[in-house]
Structures are given as C-alpha cells and as structure tokens.
Design a protein around this motif. Structure first.
Motif, PDB file in Angstrom:
ATOM      1  N   GLU A   1       0.900  -1.135   0.139  1.00  0.00           N
ATOM      2  CA  GLU A   1      -0.254  -0.063   0.163  1.00  0.00           C
ATOM      3  C   GLU A   1       0.882   1.185   0.022  1.00  0.00           C
ATOM      4  OE1 GLU A   1      -3.241  -0.758   3.236  1.00  0.00           O
ATOM      5  OE2 GLU A   1      -1.295  -1.692   3.713  1.00  0.00           O
TER       6      GLU A   1
ATOM      7  N   TYR B   1      -1.859   3.736  -3.964  1.00  0.00           N
ATOM      8  CA  TYR B   1      -1.609   2.430  -4.674  1.00  0.00           C
ATOM      9  C   TYR B   1      -1.854   1.321  -3.861  1.00  0.00           C
ATOM     10  CZ  TYR B   1       0.675  -1.895  -6.731  1.00  0.00           C
ATOM     11  OH  TYR B   1       1.220  -2.995  -7.472  1.00  0.00           O
ATOM     12  N   LYS B   2      -2.747  -0.079  -4.074  1.00  0.00           N
ATOM     13  CA  LYS B   2      -3.027  -0.681  -3.413  1.00  0.00           C
ATOM     14  C   LYS B   2      -2.862  -2.231  -4.130  1.00  0.00           C
ATOM     15  CE  LYS B   2      -7.776   0.312  -4.039  1.00  0.00           C
ATOM     16  NZ  LYS B   2      -8.956   0.547  -3.482  1.00  0.00           N
ATOM     17  N   ASP B   3      -2.327  -3.006  -3.233  1.00  0.00           N
ATOM     18  CA  ASP B   3      -2.179  -4.545  -3.785  1.00  0.00           C
ATOM     19  C   ASP B   3      -2.258  -5.272  -2.639  1.00  0.00           C
ATOM     20  OD1 ASP B   3      -1.728  -6.643  -5.580  1.00  0.00           O
ATOM     21  OD2 ASP B   3       0.635  -6.522  -4.637  1.00  0.00           O
TER      22      ASP B   3
ATOM     23  N   SER C   1      -2.665  -9.544  -3.050  1.00  0.00           N
ATOM     24  CA  SER C   1      -2.917 -10.559  -3.840  1.00  0.00           C
ATOM     25  C   SER C   1      -1.737 -11.756  -3.269  1.00  0.00           C
ATOM     26  CB  SER C   1      -2.353 -10.055  -5.275  1.00  0.00           C
ATOM     27  OG  SER C   1      -0.890  -9.900  -5.166  1.00  0.00           O
TER      28      SER C   1
ATOM     29  N   ASP D   1      -6.486 -12.034  -6.285  1.00  0.00           N
ATOM     30  CA  ASP D   1      -6.125 -10.471  -6.356  1.00  0.00           C
ATOM     31  C   ASP D   1      -7.423  -9.608  -5.743  1.00  0.00           C
ATOM     32  OD1 ASP D   1      -5.636  -7.963  -6.809  1.00  0.00           O
ATOM     33  OD2 ASP D   1      -4.520  -8.527  -8.535  1.00  0.00           O
TER      34      ASP D   1
ATOM     35  N   SER E   1      -7.199  -6.553  -4.463  1.00  0.00           N
ATOM     36  CA  SER E   1      -6.666  -5.249  -4.580  1.00  0.00           C
ATOM     37  C   SER E   1      -8.034  -4.333  -4.712  1.00  0.00           C
ATOM     38  CB  SER E   1      -5.594  -4.905  -5.697  1.00  0.00           C
ATOM     39  OG  SER E   1      -4.595  -5.872  -5.619  1.00  0.00           O
ATOM     40  N   ASP E   2      -8.811  -4.481  -5.594  1.00  0.00           N
ATOM     41  CA  ASP E   2      -9.790  -3.572  -5.920  1.00  0.00           C
ATOM     42  C   ASP E   2     -10.822  -3.463  -4.723  1.00  0.00           C
ATOM     43  OD1 ASP E   2      -8.431  -2.934  -8.299  1.00  0.00           O
ATOM     44  OD2 ASP E   2     -10.294  -4.299  -9.286  1.00  0.00           O
ATOM     45  N   ASP E   3     -10.829  -4.618  -3.910  1.00  0.00           N
ATOM     46  CA  ASP E   3     -11.654  -4.612  -2.590  1.00  0.00           C
ATOM     47  C   ASP E   3     -11.260  -3.853  -1.344  1.00  0.00           C
ATOM     48  OD1 ASP E   3     -13.834  -6.291  -3.601  1.00  0.00           O
ATOM     49  OD2 ASP E   3     -12.112  -7.863  -4.021  1.00  0.00           O
TER      50      ASP E   3
ATOM     51  N   SER F   1      -9.872   2.837   0.199  1.00  0.00           N
ATOM     52  CA  SER F   1      -9.152   3.758  -0.339  1.00  0.00           C
ATOM     53  C   SER F   1      -8.573   4.690   0.930  1.00  0.00           C
ATOM     54  CB  SER F   1      -9.754   4.684  -1.240  1.00  0.00           C
ATOM     55  OG  SER F   1      -9.806   3.556  -2.480  1.00  0.00           O
TER      56      SER F   1
END
Lengths: 382, 250
Positions: free
Chosen positions: B123, B153-155, B157, B188, B190-192, B195
């Motif tokens: 992150e 930026y977030k990941d 996975s 993955d 990431s989108d969940d 923010s």
C-alpha cells in the motif's frame, strides 16, 4: 531507545498471536474401497477389480464390477480408507449383503459436523449395445449451474455410466448456467433423434490464470476426475471402459464448423491455422505386468505402451450437413481369452478441438456427433 | 466504526485540552522526516485455520514526510503533517480449511483451502496525522492521536498452492492445487481494499541535537484494510506498523 523497545514488544504481541490448537478434521471422504480375501477373487474378472483407488471427491457412488450377482456371497466385507479421524457406518470391513442392491454408507467427519453418503454397489459387468444414439442423458446441477451427462442402457437394461465430459470442470469455473452454455450438451437436432454438440469455449479469467484459456467440448468413454481439473487437466480425463469384445470399426455421423480464431495456451492468435475436430478410439490392456489396473489419461491416451490398437478418423472436413465417418482399428490383435475376461478397455473420444488437451484451438469450434456404432467384425462388402 | 469515533473524540479532547492554554513564546516547528517501517497486515488473533506462519517478511517500507508542531502552554502541543509512506509485507502460511475465494472477472471459486498461501500486501499512501504532543524534558516529545491515510496504490494478492480447495464446504468437490504456475491458484483482492484508512498513532521524537532527531512511531489501523461488505477473507485485517525515522527540525 526504551521507546523503541516498547514498540517492538507491542509488535511481537500483535503479530505473533499464538497459533491456535488444530481444529478437528471437517472432511469425510471415502478415498479408496476394496474387497480382501482369496475366496472373493473368483467373483471378479481380475483381482485388480477388487480395489477401487483414487475415488474422486465428487463421487457419490462406488461401483464394483463383478461376474454375476447370483454367485456373489450374501455376506461380503468391503473395506474403506476414509479421511483421517472420520468414522463410517456401517463399519469398514463389516459384512453386508450387496446382492439386493446398493448399501448406503455414511461417513462422519472427525468434528462430527459433516456427513457424506455413499452408495456402494456391486454390478454385473454388462455391455452396452455398441450403437450409441445419445438419446439418454440427464441434467445435473452444481450450485445452480446445469449440465448434461450422457449414459447408456446396457443390453440387459441397466444404466451404464460410461460417458464422461469436461462439463463438471466448466461448471466449476461457471462458463454459464444452462446446459447449452457448457462445452458438451444434448441437442434435439441429431442425425436421428437427439445428438451431441461439442463446442470449444473460452474459460474466462480463471481459466487464463491457470494457463488453460480454452475448454474443448469433449465426450469420451471413461471418467472425469474432477479433483485434477485445474492443476493437472490432462489427468482429469481418465479414458477407458472395459469391453468384452475386440472392436474392428467405428462409424457415425458428424457436422463440424471450426471457430474463427485459432489460439494457443497463451492466447496468441494464428491466422493461418484452422481448428480441427478429432474422433479416435484406442483399445488397450487394462492390467499391467504386476497385476495393477491401467488407465490412460490425457497425456498418454495415444502413446501408452498398453495400447493394442487404435483408430482415428483421418480428416473431418467442415460441413453443415450430417456426414458419415468411418475408422478402422489398426495394431495388434488382442488375446481372445483376455478379451472375454474384460482384460481390455475401449476408449472412444470426441473433441471439438483436436489439440484441446494442450489448450490450442478456436473458441466457437462446434462438432456434432450422432449414431455412433462400434462393430466387431469387418463389414462383408462395403 | 464506533472505535474510530471514540478514538477521534478522545484525541480531540486531548487536543482541545492543549488548545485551552495560551500559545507559548516558542511558536511553530517545521520538521521533515524519513524513516523505515516494519509491520504487518494481520488479523487480531490468528484464526485456527492458519496452522503455521512459515515466513514473514515485511517489505521495504519507507516513509518521508513533513510535520508542523505547534507548541502550546505547559508542555502541550499539536502536531500535524503529511507523510508519504508505504506499508507492505510478504507472508507464507500453511492453512487447514481456510475460507477463501478465487475471483477473476465473472468467474469465482469459493471454498476451504488446505495448503500453502503466499500473501503479498503493498500500500502506498498519503497520511495525515493529527497528534497531541507533550514535552518530556528538553529532548523528548511524546505524541498520540488519530491519522487518516489516502491510498494511492494498493495491492493484496497471493498464491494458493500445494494443497486443495473444497468447494463451498468440507463435503464439496475437491480441487487440487499444484506447486507451480498454472497448477496453483492466484487471487487478487486489490480492488476490494479501502481507499481511506484510519487509525491511531503514538510515538516519540527524541532531539539528539538541536536540529537532528530520531523518532519511533506506531500506527495501528482501526479500519480493516477491506470494506465491511467484503467477506472473502474471513478475518478483518488491520495494518499495524512501526516506524523508525530520523528528522530535521528547522
């Protein structure tokens, strides 16, 4: 510095919260089933038939194939290997009467929360009619996704689960919800009555993740081992069904339309390549020199040293009209005595993409098949 | 959410308490800092479905930022600023019946996984702390208060390998996973990820010289890294990181 130490301590508390005690097992599978004892061997065609290993996790029925139900002892012990810690009722090794139909066993998980029911059946090895019209199928469901499963009715009127397809795998990755969304389904527009439609499909993002971007429509004699579908798909297709006669020829009808864009397993496109269908059959020895069962899989179905003879349709040109195909077995002759004792398996295989096993083909390739017949003598004059 | 509100209320109380005093002569300090963070994104209490932590590697997590410190009366003060930082980790765990889901586009496979999971979290974020400070003697300032981070930026996975997934429940079909690419499952989420994260930070600044100093800080996320409607990962995962930094006070 003291501050830092305090933080470090807090940290280790937060992150290394102790590993908890292991929970009791929740699974409750039968992994293998077998009949033990010399006295029972004569009921089977071969001692290897007394052992059923590698039972797929999706299986609910365990079938032992025997020579005759009449000569089967009224009391017969079947042994099971089950998930560690699980219990089975009736007990493994207890004597049961299988002559009156299936016996239901219930496996309960170690934690007591989960149960699975298995029907264990002893069936006389009856043979199909060898004329496959594909009129008999059922619709199965998994999590609201439906697919067709083909079966045969034997010469003596029993149901034979001899056909398998990749449909359970397609349902897993949810290609669609209706039977007609799956790669293999029954179509009302057969050559006569209903027929089979096989079509090559994209497997969506999950399939691509596993490097398996397409699924060819397939139908084959044998078993689909669900457990291997994503990790080792070539080991998911177990080809072969015991036959008491030596085949010579296979005939049938087909229609074929290749899909527009040929791709490989990385979804690279090949404008100069056109997809092809494949129809072939292999006849192979089903026991090895040590007396163990032999099956062929996606990776050796055409190359195994146990193959005695094989047949392949040389070319299946695209056509919108039902077109007859014919293929002859070539290779060695089988041993007659072994043939009678079900020492050979036949695998008849249909696929809408010839290289589907290596995930090469064209999405949209469609193969229809119907009225397939296996003959055991050469035609007199045709 | 309740926890956050209590915490925010608490720190505001503290801060307003500080404001209640008249500003002292020494006005405003501007502090720039750079540091290294170490920590993890973890559940509070490891679930029994995780059988062992086989490897844990906090990834190089850096922080640069600037703060302003407003000195108020009687050693109290207020500090705020903007930090650009990264919070990351790699972890390898062995699971038994761990609930997870492989989601790709429209396809999803959900079930209980037994095997190895390799998890990566990265992150990058901008963090705004609002801290009450208290001067302990000449050299040391302790500080505490809430922070808000906006993720740039977030990941999240990972890989599930060497095992199997029982689809839906322990009696569902078993899907084996191999030990190499193409045979294992990747996921993955990431989108969940949220923010915006919130949490509390505590720490201390230690003036080594008049301008140069060292600091230690702990930030404890009070919001899980995923939104509350995200159910795939069984436990709420909280980012908990410690930072060692050096600073320059103008």
């Amino acid at each position: 510095m003291r501050n830092y130490l305090t933080f470090a301590l807090l940290f280790s508390l937060a992150l290394s919260s102790c590993i908890k005690d292991e929970l009791l097992n929740t699974e409750c599978d039968i992994v293998s089933a077998w009949v033990e004892g010399e006295q029972y061997a004569s009921n089977f065609y071969h001692p290897s038939q007394m052992h059923l290993d590698n039972i797929s996790s999706a299986e609910k029925e365990i079938v032992f194939s025997v020579r005759s139900l009449i000569s089967l002892p009224k009391k017969l012990p079947v042994n099971f290997t089950i998930t560690e810690g699980a219990t089975i009722q009736p007990a493994s090794g207890s004597e049961q009467d299988f002559t009156q139909g299936p016996v239901t066993y219930v496996v309960t998980s170690e934690d007591g929360e989960w149960k699975r029911e298995y029907k264990v059946t002893f069936k006389e090895a009856t043979m199909p009619t060898y004329k496959f019209s594909f009129e008999t199928y059922e619709t199965l469901e998994w999590e609201s996704n439906f697919y067709h499963n083909f079966y045969e009715i034997s010469q003596s009127g029993q149901r034979l689960n001899m056909w398998a397809s990749g449909n359970p795998g397609a349902v897993l990755i949810k290609l669609g919800t209706k039977p007609e969304d799956q790669p293999t389904y029954s179509t009302p527009d057969g050559y006569a009555g209903r027929g089979v439609c096989l079509n090559t499909q994209g497997t969506g993002e999950i399939g691509q993740t596993f490097g398996k971007p397409i699924a060819a429509g397939n139908l084959f004699m044998g078993r689909f081992i669900f457990d291997n579908v994503l990790s080792q798909p070539l080991k998911a297709t177990e080809f072969g069904y015991a036959m008491d006669r030596e085949p010579v020829r296979v005939t049938g009808y087909y229609k074929y339309k290749p899909g527009p864009v040929f791709t490989d397993k990385n979804m690279n496109t090949f404008p100069n390549r056109t997809d092809e269908a494949s129809i072939y059959a292999v006849f192979y020895r089903n026991v090895d020199s040590e007396g163990n069962k032999v099956f062929l899989y996606g990776d050796d179905v055409l190359t195994s040293p146990y193959i005695v003879k094989k047949a392949e349709v040389a070319a299946l040109p695209p056509t919108d009209e039902w077109t007859r195909f014919e293929m002859f077995f070539e290779g060695q002759n089988a041993d007659d005595e072994l043939v009678k004792n079900l020492g050979y398996n036949l695998a008849l295989v249909f696929s809408s993409s010839k290289e589907g096993a290596s995930f090469e083909g064209a999405i949209g390739s469609t193969l229809y098949i119907d009225e397939v017949e296996v003959s055991f003598e050469l035609p007199d004059n045709d | 959410m309740k926890k956050i509100i209590i915490c925010l209320a608490g720190s505001l109380l503290l801060a307003s308490n500080a404001f209640a005093f008249e500003p002292s002569d020494k006005k405003i300090d501007v502090i720039v800092r750079a540091g290294y963070s170490i920590g993890g994104t973890a559940p509070l209490g490891i679930p029994a479905t995780i059988r062992s932590i086989d490897a844990f590697r906090p990834t190089a997590s850096l922080m640069v930022g600037a703060d302003v410190k407003l000195a108020l009366k009687d050693n109290w003060g207020l500090m705020t600023g903007l930090h650009f930082e990264n919070k990351g980790m790699d972890a390898k765990v062995t699971t038994k019946g761990y609930r997870m889901e492989v989601v790709k586009g429209d396809s999803r496979i959900e079930g209980l996984f037994t095997g190895h999971v390799k998890q990566e979290v990265t992150e990058w974020m901008l963090t705004l702390p609002v801290l009450a400070t208290y001067q302990l003697g000449e050299k040391v300032t302790i500080k505490a208060g809430p922070y808000v981070s906006v993720l740039l930026y977030k990941d999240f996975s990972g890989i599930a390998s060497d095992g199997y997934l029982r689809q839906s429940n322990p009696t569902g079909p078993r899907i084996n996973m191999g030990d190499k690419e193409g045979e294992w499952a990747t996921y993955d989420f990431s989108d969940d990820m949220r923010s915006v994260q919130m949490g509390i930070a505590v720490g201390a600044d230690w003036n080594v010289t008049r301008h140069f100093g060292l600091a230690a800080d702990l930030s404890w996320g009070l919001t899980g890294i995923f939104g509350s409607d995200f159910k795939t990962v069984e436990q709420t995962l909280y980012p908990i990181y410690g930072t060692i930094s050096a600073y320059w006070k103008f």
